[in-house]
Scaffold this motif. Structure first.
Motif, PDB file in Angstrom:
ATOM      1  N   VAL A  91       0.854  -1.192   0.000  1.00 47.82           N
ATOM      2  CA  VAL A  91       0.000   0.000   0.000  1.00 47.82           C
ATOM      3  C   VAL A  91       0.888   1.240   0.000  1.00 47.82           C
ATOM      4  O   VAL A  91       1.792   1.368   0.817  1.00 47.82           O
ATOM      5  N   GLN A  92       0.644   2.126  -0.922  1.00 40.17           N
ATOM      6  CA  GLN A  92       1.397   3.382  -1.011  1.00 40.17           C
ATOM      7  C   GLN A  92       0.487   4.527  -0.590  1.00 40.17           C
ATOM      8  O   GLN A  92      -0.564   4.728  -1.184  1.00 40.17           O
ATOM      9  N   LEU A  93       0.902   5.256   0.435  1.00 38.39           N
ATOM     10  CA  LEU A  93       0.140   6.414   0.882  1.00 38.39           C
ATOM     11  C   LEU A  93       0.633   7.661   0.175  1.00 38.39           C
ATOM     12  O   LEU A  93       1.825   7.838  -0.033  1.00 38.39           O
ATOM     13  N   VAL A  94      -0.301   8.514  -0.175  1.00 41.38           N
ATOM     14  CA  VAL A  94       0.042   9.799  -0.772  1.00 41.38           C
ATOM     15  C   VAL A  94      -0.557  10.872   0.136  1.00 41.38           C
ATOM     16  O   VAL A  94      -1.774  11.012   0.231  1.00 41.38           O
ATOM     17  N   LEU A  95       0.325  11.591   0.828  1.00 39.75           N
ATOM     18  CA  LEU A  95      -0.120  12.644   1.727  1.00 39.75           C
ATOM     19  C   LEU A  95       0.195  13.991   1.095  1.00 39.75           C
ATOM     20  O   LEU A  95       1.307  14.231   0.661  1.00 39.75           O
ATOM     21  N   VAL A  96      -0.795  14.843   1.077  1.00 37.36           N
ATOM     22  CA  VAL A  96      -0.636  16.149   0.461  1.00 37.36           C
ATOM     23  C   VAL A  96      -0.224  17.195   1.492  1.00 37.36           C
ATOM     24  O   VAL A  96       0.655  18.000   1.249  1.00 37.36           O
ATOM     25  N   SER A  97      -0.850  17.190   2.652  1.00 38.50           N
ATOM     26  CA  SER A  97      -0.514  18.168   3.671  1.00 38.50           C
ATOM     27  C   SER A  97      -0.775  17.595   5.058  1.00 38.50           C
ATOM     28  O   SER A  97      -1.636  16.737   5.237  1.00 38.50           O
ATOM     29  N   ALA A  98      -0.022  18.094   6.021  1.00 39.07           N
ATOM     30  CA  ALA A  98      -0.212  17.704   7.413  1.00 39.07           C
ATOM     31  C   ALA A  98      -1.213  18.666   8.030  1.00 39.07           C
ATOM     32  O   ALA A  98      -0.957  19.865   8.100  1.00 39.07           O
ATOM     33  N   SER A  99      -2.346  18.147   8.448  1.00 41.38           N
ATOM     34  CA  SER A  99      -3.400  19.004   8.981  1.00 41.38           C
ATOM     35  C   SER A  99      -4.265  18.209   9.955  1.00 41.38           C
ATOM     36  O   SER A  99      -4.519  17.016   9.747  1.00 41.38           O
ATOM     37  N   LEU A 100      -4.744  18.892  10.990  1.00 44.40           N
ATOM     38  CA  LEU A 100      -5.674  18.268  11.927  1.00 44.40           C
ATOM     39  C   LEU A 100      -7.043  18.051  11.295  1.00 44.40           C
ATOM     40  O   LEU A 100      -7.856  17.303  11.819  1.00 44.40           O
TER      41      LEU A 100
END
Length: 186
Positions: free
Chosen positions: A49-58
């Protein structure tokens, strides 16, 4: 994606709320040495599984996913969800420190599940120190995301380890919440 804490909750297993009820939990809760490694083993629940995170946000879905995993006893998996956000958060930012505190809190849950009190307490104290540092400045958005102040979370985590909860589930891979609090409830 903004997660509405009032409209996206649903009760999951064990009567604990869900922030993302349409997202399926992993097929097992990983505890080191008690099943296939989720990422490295081809039989693991997150292998390939490859995660793609765009931004760190709550307000991100991945942050809420970490809360769901944590609240339902998937501590290793919550650690992984939050670590992805931590990696892309700005160095030196309160958000990065907050995420590191939650990662250490997740590690505390793993150590409790392993029955390792000393490492659990070490992780809980490190998490507590990071979370308490965030109470010295106004960080209402952190309290809102947790459903409690970071300082209270630190106290609750440390007191849980001091008592060292008895584990009820004996089936390998079965998730088991070890903390009596739930993250993200307003």
């Amino acid at each position: 994606m903004l997660i509405s804490k009032l409209h996206n909750k649903d009760s999951g297993a064990m009567g604990r709320p869900r922030l993302l009820p349409d997202r399926s939990f992993p097929r097992y809760a990983y505890v080191p040495g008690k099943g296939p490694h989720p990422v490295r083993d081809p039989g693991g629940h997150s292998y390939g599984v490859q995660l793609v995170l765009v931004s760190a946000s709550l307000d991100s879905e991945e942050f809420a996913w970490g809360q769901d995993l944590f609240n339902h006893g998937y501590y290793w998996e919550a650690h992984e969800a939050w670590e992805g956000l931590w990696r892309i958060a700005n160095r030196g930012s309160p958000l990065r420190a907050f995420l590191k505190g939650l990662i250490l809190l997740s590690a505390t849950g793993v150590k409790i599940r392993e029955g390792k009190r000393a490492p659990a307490m070490r992780h809980a104290r490190r998490a507590g120190a990071l979370l308490r540092d965030l109470t010295t400045a106004p960080h209402d958005h952190l309290s809102y995301a947790l459903g409690m102040s970071p300082g209270l979370l630190a106290d609750l985590a440390e007191s849980t380890v001091e008592v060292m909860p008895s584990l009820l589930i004996t089936v390998p891979g079965q998730p088991e919440p070890v903390f009596h609090f739930v993250l993200g409830e307003p």
